[in-house]
Design a protein around this motif. Structure first.
Motif, short mmCIF file in Angstrom:
data_model
loop_
_atom_site.label_atom_id
_atom_site.label_comp_id
_atom_site.label_asym_id
_atom_site.label_seq_id
_atom_site.Cartn_x
_atom_site.Cartn_y
_atom_site.Cartn_z
N GLN A 178 8.29 75.70 85.27
CA GLN A 178 7.85 74.56 86.08
C GLN A 178 8.02 73.23 85.35
OE1 GLN A 178 5.92 76.67 84.54
NE2 GLN A 178 4.41 75.46 83.39
N ASP A 179 8.37 73.28 84.06
CA ASP A 179 8.46 72.06 83.26
C ASP A 179 9.87 71.50 83.16
OD1 ASP A 179 5.72 72.16 82.68
OD2 ASP A 179 6.07 73.55 81.01
N ILE A 180 10.82 72.16 83.81
CA ILE A 180 12.20 71.68 83.74
C ILE A 180 12.76 71.48 85.15
CG2 ILE A 180 12.48 73.00 81.61
CD1 ILE A 180 14.54 74.74 83.21
N ILE A 181 13.79 70.64 85.24
CA ILE A 181 14.48 70.42 86.51
C ILE A 181 15.62 71.41 86.66
CG2 ILE A 181 15.84 68.76 87.85
CD1 ILE A 181 14.29 66.53 86.41
N THR A 182 16.42 71.54 85.61
CA THR A 182 17.56 72.45 85.65
C THR A 182 18.08 72.67 84.24
OG1 THR A 182 19.70 72.87 86.73
CG2 THR A 182 19.32 70.64 85.91
N VAL A 183 19.03 73.58 84.11
CA VAL A 183 19.79 73.75 82.87
C VAL A 183 21.24 73.40 83.19
CG1 VAL A 183 20.57 75.34 81.08
CG2 VAL A 183 18.24 75.54 81.99
N ARG A 185 25.17 73.09 82.26
CA ARG A 185 26.16 73.68 81.35
C ARG A 185 27.01 72.57 80.75
NH1 ARG A 185 28.33 76.73 84.64
NH2 ARG A 185 27.27 78.68 84.14
N LEU A 186 27.00 72.47 79.42
CA LEU A 186 27.83 71.49 78.72
C LEU A 186 29.10 72.13 78.19
CD1 LEU A 186 25.00 69.74 76.67
CD2 LEU A 186 25.84 69.16 78.96
N GLY A 187 29.03 73.41 77.88
CA GLY A 187 30.15 74.20 77.39
C GLY A 187 29.81 75.66 77.65
N LEU A 188 30.64 76.57 77.19
CA LEU A 188 30.33 77.98 77.41
C LEU A 188 29.00 78.36 76.77
CD1 LEU A 188 31.16 80.79 78.38
CD2 LEU A 188 32.42 81.08 76.23
N LEU A 189 28.75 77.87 75.55
CA LEU A 189 27.54 78.23 74.80
C LEU A 189 26.70 77.02 74.44
CD1 LEU A 189 29.13 80.92 72.46
CD2 LEU A 189 27.52 81.35 74.32
N GLU A 190 26.90 75.91 75.14
CA GLU A 190 26.12 74.70 74.91
C GLU A 190 25.49 74.28 76.23
OE1 GLU A 190 29.01 75.70 72.32
OE2 GLU A 190 29.61 74.62 74.13
N GLN A 191 24.17 74.11 76.22
CA GLN A 191 23.44 73.83 77.45
C GLN A 191 22.50 72.65 77.24
OE1 GLN A 191 24.78 76.01 79.50
NE2 GLN A 191 25.49 77.39 77.88
N SER A 192 22.12 72.02 78.35
CA SER A 192 21.16 70.92 78.30
C SER A 192 20.02 71.23 79.27
CB SER A 192 21.84 69.60 78.68
OG SER A 192 20.95 68.51 78.49
N ILE A 193 18.83 71.42 78.71
CA ILE A 193 17.64 71.66 79.53
C ILE A 193 17.09 70.29 79.94
CG2 ILE A 193 15.35 72.70 79.58
CD1 ILE A 193 16.29 74.44 77.15
N VAL A 194 17.11 70.01 81.23
CA VAL A 194 16.65 68.72 81.74
C VAL A 194 15.17 68.84 82.08
CG1 VAL A 194 17.01 66.90 83.45
CG2 VAL A 194 18.95 68.29 82.68
N CYS A 195 14.36 68.05 81.41
CA CYS A 195 12.91 68.17 81.56
C CYS A 195 12.41 67.50 82.84
CB CYS A 195 12.21 67.53 80.36
SG CYS A 195 12.57 68.34 78.79
N ALA A 196 11.37 68.07 83.42
CA ALA A 196 10.70 67.45 84.56
C ALA A 196 9.87 66.27 84.08
CB ALA A 196 9.82 68.48 85.27
N GLU A 197 9.53 65.39 85.01
CA GLU A 197 8.69 64.24 84.66
C GLU A 197 7.36 64.73 84.08
OE1 GLU A 197 6.86 60.22 86.78
OE2 GLU A 197 8.25 61.52 87.87
N GLY A 198 6.97 64.14 82.97
CA GLY A 198 5.73 64.52 82.33
C GLY A 198 5.87 65.59 81.27
N THR A 199 7.07 66.19 81.17
CA THR A 199 7.31 67.21 80.14
C THR A 199 7.73 66.54 78.84
OG1 THR A 199 7.98 68.86 81.78
CG2 THR A 199 8.67 69.24 79.51
N ASP A 200 7.14 66.96 77.75
CA ASP A 200 7.44 66.41 76.43
C ASP A 200 8.56 67.22 75.79
OD1 ASP A 200 7.02 64.93 73.97
OD2 ASP A 200 6.06 66.75 73.20
N PRO A 201 9.77 66.64 75.65
CA PRO A 201 10.88 67.42 75.09
C PRO A 201 10.59 68.05 73.72
CG PRO A 201 11.73 65.44 76.12
CD PRO A 201 10.23 65.31 76.11
#
Length: 221
Positions: A178-183, A185-201
């Motif tokens: 519930q703390d993220i918007i989405t994941v 894909r930046l590459g095959l094995l590189e990802q970016s977890i996009v945090c939801a508002e209020g989530t502390d990275p």
């Protein structure tokens, strides 16, 4: 044949899972076209896709557009993609089939040493990045725009050594779905977890770090 500008550098079962995932992604991209394809892996960890059939030219262009391509030659002023291999006080070094050095004064990402810039923007090792070939080489405008957008948007946690599915599963297992918007894909094995508002990275990183044998870096405003 198209050599994709992303790397498969994990070993054993993880490599097989990553390549199976890549085959599915290639199928999603070109499965509706009149082609046959085979996914392989070069000695330098870049995947190759051999394509044949009536729509082979279209299929190759689709794959180049989605992943970027490793090319045998470079032309000055053209944009290419390489993966972040290492960094030092002089700049970043990308692997684009050969080493491409981006001097620190050609990064265009604000003040700081290359290592500080890397940490600030969440540039995990092996991240695919676009550059303009020349003397000197520089980061592409589109790449700079992407990284600035990361720093202005919601917080992110970038990871390597994990597929998108593995990253999603890790977030869920750690109880943070519930703390993220989405994941992304930046590459095959590189990802970016996009945090939801209020989530502390940094807090999210600390929570999931024990589950992932990977490099994790935060991107915060």
């Amino acid at each position: 044949m198209v050599v994709l500008a992303t790397k498969c550098y994990v070993e054993g079962d993880a490599r097989e899972r990553a390549l199976d995932g890549l085959r599915s992604l290639v199928e999603n991209a070109v499965g509706d076209l009149a082609v046959e394809y085979e996914v392989g892996l070069r000695h330098d960890d870049f995947p190759s896709v051999t394509v044949s059939g009536e729509d082979e030219t279209v299929a190759r262009n689709v794959l180049r557009e989605e992943w970027g391509a490793i090319t045998p030659e470079f032309e000055a002023g053209e944009v290419y993609t390489g993966t972040l291999e290492h960094w030092d006080d002089e700049g970043l070094v990308l692997d684009a089939g050969e080493e491409i050095r981006i001097p620190s004064d050609q990064l265009g990402l604000g003040p700081g040493t290359p290592d500080q810039v890397r940490t600030r923007y969440g540039l995990v090792q092996h991240l695919p990045m676009q550059f303009v070939y020349g003397d000197p080489n520089r980061l592409a405008d589109a790449e700079r725009d992407r990284l600035y957008e990361w720093s202005r948007g919601p917080g992110r946690v970038n990871v390597n050594s994990a597929t998108r599915g593995e990253t999603r599963a890790t977030v869920n297992r750690a109880g943070h779905a519930q703390d993220i918007i989405t994941v992304e894909r930046l590459g095959l094995l590189e990802q970016s977890i996009v945090c939801a508002e209020g989530t502390d990275p940094p807090g999210l990183l600390a929570s999931i770090g024990g589950y992932l044998p990977a490099e994790l870096l935060c991107v915060v405003e």
